[in-house]
Design an enzyme around this catalytic site. Structure first.
Site, PDB file in Angstrom:
ATOM      1  N   LYS A 199       0.806  -1.224   0.000  1.00 10.55           N
ATOM      2  CA  LYS A 199       0.000   0.000   0.000  1.00 10.55           C
ATOM      3  C   LYS A 199       0.840   1.275   0.000  1.00 10.55           C
ATOM      4  O   LYS A 199       0.459   2.284   0.591  1.00 10.55           O
ATOM      5  CB  LYS A 199      -0.950  -0.001   1.216  1.00 10.55           C
ATOM      6  CG  LYS A 199      -1.967  -1.113   1.163  1.00 10.55           C
ATOM      7  CD  LYS A 199      -2.830  -1.174   2.388  1.00 10.55           C
ATOM      8  CE  LYS A 199      -2.137  -1.874   3.531  1.00 10.55           C
ATOM      9  NZ  LYS A 199      -3.039  -2.379   4.564  1.00 10.55           N
ATOM     10  N   ASP A 234      -5.435  -7.004  10.114  1.00  6.46           N
ATOM     11  CA  ASP A 234      -6.770  -6.385  10.227  1.00  6.46           C
ATOM     12  C   ASP A 234      -7.904  -7.351   9.890  1.00  6.46           C
ATOM     13  O   ASP A 234      -8.997  -7.258  10.442  1.00  6.46           O
ATOM     14  CB  ASP A 234      -6.883  -5.092   9.403  1.00  6.46           C
ATOM     15  CG  ASP A 234      -6.444  -5.218   7.969  1.00  6.46           C
ATOM     16  OD1 ASP A 234      -5.922  -6.281   7.579  1.00  6.46           O
ATOM     17  OD2 ASP A 234      -6.622  -4.248   7.200  1.00  6.46           O
TER      18      ASP A 234
HETATM   19  C1  BGC Z   1      -1.883  -6.148   3.309  1.00  2.00           C
HETATM   20  C2  BGC Z   1      -2.718  -7.013   4.226  1.00  2.00           C
HETATM   21  C3  BGC Z   1      -3.918  -6.239   4.738  1.00  2.00           C
HETATM   22  C4  BGC Z   1      -4.687  -5.621   3.582  1.00  2.00           C
HETATM   23  C5  BGC Z   1      -5.898  -4.829   4.016  1.00  2.00           C
HETATM   24  C6  BGC Z   1      -2.765  -5.521   2.231  1.00  2.00           C
HETATM   25  O1  BGC Z   1      -1.997  -4.632   1.475  1.00  2.00           O
HETATM   26  O2  BGC Z   1      -0.863  -6.921   2.699  1.00  2.00           O
HETATM   27  O3  BGC Z   1      -1.948  -7.501   5.309  1.00  2.00           O
HETATM   28  O4  BGC Z   1      -4.731  -7.102   5.474  1.00  2.00           O
HETATM   29  O5  BGC Z   1      -3.835  -4.796   2.821  1.00  2.00           O
HETATM   30  O6  BGC Z   1      -5.563  -3.790   4.866  1.00  2.00           O
END
Ligand code: BGC
Length: 496
Positions: A199, A234
């Site tokens: 992200k 999460d």
């Molecule tokens: C992460 C996950 C997370 C998801 C939602 C992804 O980019 O790798 O660990 O649960 O985003 O937040």
């Protein structure tokens, strides 16, 4: 993708539809100076729709691949795109939890701190307080110490305000659940190594480190007496939060800036699990499905976006279905339409050419415009990308938004069916014989009605009316905060 671009993308679970635009902007539109024809863009749209098509056979293939990748990832670490991470959460909240617990939630451009006073089966949640702090842009690409110092300092300030119904028995340390929404190789319920950032985060010095140790050190520097009792993703926190109210929740899915899913698995179905003992015979698996890639209907726009991202070739499912990327895919299509189809007249504004100028909240808002002249579409386009548009161009833009949202929602639905299929194969009747609940959270799911509808339709098309009547897809709003606090309680070192 530069980190600058991240500011314009929504935070995890904080995706909001922008407020309606002022009419003033609409008056700036000069219909006489914009192209009145979309003819040259029609073939671009037609090709896009063809490349993004998700008829049932494509979805079925995705669901089958998802189930197969899940099995391969459970067999051995690195067995598939899906990491299938052991969460070390073997028992979910029962409702009997009591006491004061904290939760810390880091997963996007904001982090949240929460405290809750739990009163057991009768009183349940006596009181909860939450605060949200946004993470300064530079910390998202700074050093690990800077990021964790910032978090610990905000947490310390929050703790200082404790009072009222929140009571810590004397002689006890405060306990917190730590929701950390990035791929972590969990080593116990309260420790785990960061595999990589996703992200748009690129904080140096954290990958390969124990996240809880990083936080503990920073809390130590703040003189904060707090113990991390549970480190959770999460999705896992959302599952725990939803399960507190409903025993039939078996799967949790996040569709926000990023995306992921977790589910309840039988320990016998996890060949790679060796020394781990679970008294319940079950454990929660964090699939990290954002990394899924097999059979995705990708377009040239997706490939270009991926190639320019900070993690090329990774998180392809996430890049196709999640909130951080949908607006950007649309923008790329619009640039092509503007450049080769003169969709917005001769001039292609620089703003339109800026990566991530168009956010997913923008495309969602445009799709909610039901006015005859698509006034809001025009305003949003103008504000976000600097283009002047006439009615035909706006209609074209809405078609593009719909195509990308439809593909995203339907693929997410197919992913859910893949998980259900895998669970059902393991023990017949566990999913399809009775009511079973999929807890959903995340701003994309919450604030993009068309996306949500496409997702649900895909699930219904794949399962058929009989089976889909057992599967309840339910929004569990902000369940992850309370879920993490509940897991801190379940894993408390004290009796409760
Ligand atoms: C992460 C996950 C997370 C998801 C939602 C992804 O980019 O790798 O660990 O649960 O985003 O937040």
């Amino acid at each position: 993708m530069s980190t600058n671009t991240i500011t314009s993308s929504p935070a995890v679970r904080s995706f909001r539809s922008p407020t309606p635009r002022s009419p003033r902007v609409t008056m700036l539109l000069r219909p006489t100076t914009v192209s009145s024809t979309t003819a040259a863009s029609v073939p671009i749209l037609t090709k896009l729709q063809k490349d993004c098509a998700t008829p049932v056979p494509v979805l079925r293939n995705i669901a089958d691949n998802m189930a197969a990748d899940m099995r391969a990832g459970l067999a051995v670490d690195g067995g598939s795109d899906l990491k299938m991470i052991l969460s070390f959460v073997d028992s979910l909240p029962t409702g009997n939890e009591r006491g004061l617990f904290y939760a810390l939630d880091l997963g996007g451009t904001n982090f949240r701190v929460l405290r809750t006073q739990l009163g057991g089966r009768d009183e349940r949640v006596i009181d909860t307080e939450v605060e949200q702090v946004s993470i300064p842009q530079d910390l998202m690409s700074g050093t690990s110490e800077e990021l964790f110092d910032f978090i610990a300092s905000a947490l310390a300030k929050f703790v200082k305000k404790e009072g009222g119904k929140f009571v810590l028995p004397t002689g006890r340390s405060r306990e917190t659940g730590f929701t950390f929404s990035f791929p972590v190789k969990q080593t116990s319920i309260d420790s785990g190594i960061l595999i990589k950032w996703t992200k748009g985060f690129s904080v140096s010095g954290t990958p390969g480190k124990d996240i809880v140790a990083c936080l503990n050190e920073a809390m130590g520097r703040q003189g904060l007496d707090m113990r991390v009792s549970a480190l959770v993703n999460d999705t896992v926190a959302t599952l725990a939060g939803a399960r507190y109210w409903d025993d039939e929740v078996m799967v949790a899915v996040i569709l926000g800036t990023g995306t992921n899913a977790c589910y309840v698995e039988s320990v016998e179905a996890i060949p790679k699990l060796q020394s781990h003992k679970s008294t319940s015979g079950k454990t929660i698996i964090n699939t990290e499905w954002g990394a899924f890639s097999k059979g995705l209907p990708l377009t040239e726009y997706d490939r270009a976006m991926d190639a320019e991202s900070i993690n090329p070739g990774e998180q392809l499912f996430e890049k196709t279905i999640s909130g951080m990327y949908l607006g950007e895919i649309v923008r790329r299509v619009l640039v092509r339409m503007a450049e080769t189809g003169s969709l917005f007249g001769k001039h292609v504004p620089e703003k339109l050419q800026t990566p991530f100028a168009l956010g997913t909240p923008n495309i969602s808002s445009m799709q909610q415009d039901t006015s005859e002249d698509l006034e809001a579409v025009g305003s949003i386009l103008y504000e976000a990308t600097g283009v002047d548009s006439n009615l035909d161009a706006r209609k074209m833009v809405v078609e593009v938004c719909d195509t990308i949202a439809k593909r995203g929602g339907r693929l997410a639905g197919a992913g859910i069916v893949g998980i259900l299929q895998k669970m059902e194969e393991e023990s017949k009747g566990v999913v399809f014989g009775k009511r079973m609940v999929v807890a959903m959270d995340g701003g994309l799911y919450e604030h993009y009605p068309q996306y949500k509808r496409y997702l649900k339709n895909a699930v219904a098309e794949l399962l058929g009316p009989e089976l889909s009547s057992h599967v309840v897809i339910e929004h569990s709003k902000d369940g992850s905060g309370i879920g993490a606090a509940l897991l801190a309680a379940t894993n408390s070192i004290y009796e409760h």
